[in-house]
Design a protein around this motif. Structure first.
Motif, PDB file in Angstrom:
ATOM      1  N   MET A  63       4.763  -0.331  12.091  1.00  0.00           N
ATOM      2  CA  MET A  63       5.382  -0.801  10.931  1.00  0.00           C
ATOM      3  C   MET A  63       5.757  -0.002  10.200  1.00  0.00           C
ATOM      4  O   MET A  63       6.512  -0.314   9.018  1.00  0.00           O
ATOM      5  N   GLY A  64       4.780   0.900   9.169  1.00  0.00           N
ATOM      6  CA  GLY A  64       4.975   2.083   8.570  1.00  0.00           C
ATOM      7  C   GLY A  64       6.316   3.049   8.919  1.00  0.00           C
ATOM      8  O   GLY A  64       6.478   2.958   7.972  1.00  0.00           O
ATOM      9  N   VAL A  65       6.490   3.324  10.166  1.00  0.00           N
ATOM     10  CA  VAL A  65       7.941   3.879  10.409  1.00  0.00           C
ATOM     11  C   VAL A  65       9.014   2.830  10.022  1.00  0.00           C
ATOM     12  O   VAL A  65      10.204   3.345   8.729  1.00  0.00           O
ATOM     13  N   VAL A  68       1.099  -1.464  -0.400  1.00  0.00           N
ATOM     14  CA  VAL A  68       0.237   0.057   0.072  1.00  0.00           C
ATOM     15  C   VAL A  68       0.919   1.639   0.210  1.00  0.00           C
ATOM     16  O   VAL A  68       0.673   2.384  -1.056  1.00  0.00           O
ATOM     17  N   MET A  69       1.921   1.329   0.192  1.00  0.00           N
ATOM     18  CA  MET A  69       3.022   2.304   0.739  1.00  0.00           C
ATOM     19  C   MET A  69       3.515   2.937  -0.428  1.00  0.00           C
ATOM     20  O   MET A  69       3.174   3.649  -0.530  1.00  0.00           O
ATOM     21  N   VAL A  70       4.247   1.445  -1.716  1.00  0.00           N
ATOM     22  CA  VAL A  70       4.700   1.580  -2.620  1.00  0.00           C
ATOM     23  C   VAL A  70       3.518   2.467  -3.247  1.00  0.00           C
ATOM     24  O   VAL A  70       4.285   3.341  -4.254  1.00  0.00           O
ATOM     25  N   MET A  71       2.468   1.618  -3.380  1.00  0.00           N
ATOM     26  CA  MET A  71       1.464   2.548  -4.401  1.00  0.00           C
ATOM     27  C   MET A  71       1.085   3.676  -3.952  1.00  0.00           C
ATOM     28  O   MET A  71       0.721   4.170  -5.253  1.00  0.00           O
ATOM     29  N   SER A  72       0.999   4.309  -2.959  1.00  0.00           N
ATOM     30  CA  SER A  72       0.421   4.994  -2.273  1.00  0.00           C
ATOM     31  C   SER A  72       1.766   6.817  -2.775  1.00  0.00           C
ATOM     32  O   SER A  72       1.660   7.536  -2.895  1.00  0.00           O
ATOM     33  N   GLU A  73       2.940   5.667  -2.605  1.00  0.00           N
ATOM     34  CA  GLU A  73       4.089   7.031  -2.519  1.00  0.00           C
ATOM     35  C   GLU A  73       3.757   6.942  -4.162  1.00  0.00           C
ATOM     36  O   GLU A  73       4.294   8.377  -4.005  1.00  0.00           O
ATOM     37  N   ASN A  74       3.834   6.376  -5.128  1.00  0.00           N
ATOM     38  CA  ASN A  74       3.754   6.751  -6.352  1.00  0.00           C
ATOM     39  C   ASN A  74       2.710   7.634  -6.625  1.00  0.00           C
ATOM     40  O   ASN A  74       2.765   8.135  -7.666  1.00  0.00           O
ATOM     41  N   MET A 112       8.814   8.824   2.162  1.00  0.00           N
ATOM     42  CA  MET A 112       7.901   8.256   2.394  1.00  0.00           C
ATOM     43  C   MET A 112       7.645   7.887   4.249  1.00  0.00           C
ATOM     44  O   MET A 112       7.140   6.832   4.183  1.00  0.00           O
ATOM     45  N   LEU A 113       8.239   8.443   4.710  1.00  0.00           N
ATOM     46  CA  LEU A 113       7.609   8.856   5.900  1.00  0.00           C
ATOM     47  C   LEU A 113       6.370   8.576   6.066  1.00  0.00           C
ATOM     48  O   LEU A 113       5.537   8.280   6.680  1.00  0.00           O
ATOM     49  N   SER A 114       6.089  10.002   5.964  1.00  0.00           N
ATOM     50  CA  SER A 114       4.561  10.699   5.608  1.00  0.00           C
ATOM     51  C   SER A 114       4.025   8.666   5.463  1.00  0.00           C
ATOM     52  O   SER A 114       2.181   8.821   5.332  1.00  0.00           O
TER      53      SER A 114
END
Length: 89
Positions: free
Chosen positions: A82-84, A22-28, A34-36
């Motif tokens: 986990m996100g951090v 989810v983080m990779v998709m959101s960052e793109n 990445m932290l945010s």
């Protein structure tokens, strides 16, 4: 008891794996740091998936709301951590 802790650990790894996707998709998509991205993705996943399940278990399990606060607070802190960690690594 060791098997239960092992299963809990495996389930936490699955949660972290899904969060990383989810983080990779959101960052793109949003182009945040990445932290945010880790913190916001973790929060929204908690709000949309974990917290509603905890509320339902509290309502239908006739549990005390104090326990809801402890259980869901633990899950919020856990997924935010986990996100951090994923963001830093």
């Amino acid at each position: 008891m060791g098997k239960l802790y092992g299963l809990s650990f495996v389930v936490s790894l699955i949660t972290a794996y899904v969060l990383s996707h989810v983080m990779v998709m959101s960052e793109n998509f949003f182009h945040y740091s990445m932290l945010s991205t880790g913190l916001t993705s973790a929060f929204w996943m908690w709000l949309g998936f974990m917290m509603p399940v905890q509320i339902t278990a509290t309502i239908f399990g006739d549990k005390k709301w104090t326990l809801f606060g402890i259980d869901t607070g633990y899950q919020l802190v856990s997924i935010m951590a986990m996100g951090v960690v994923i963001a830093i690594v």
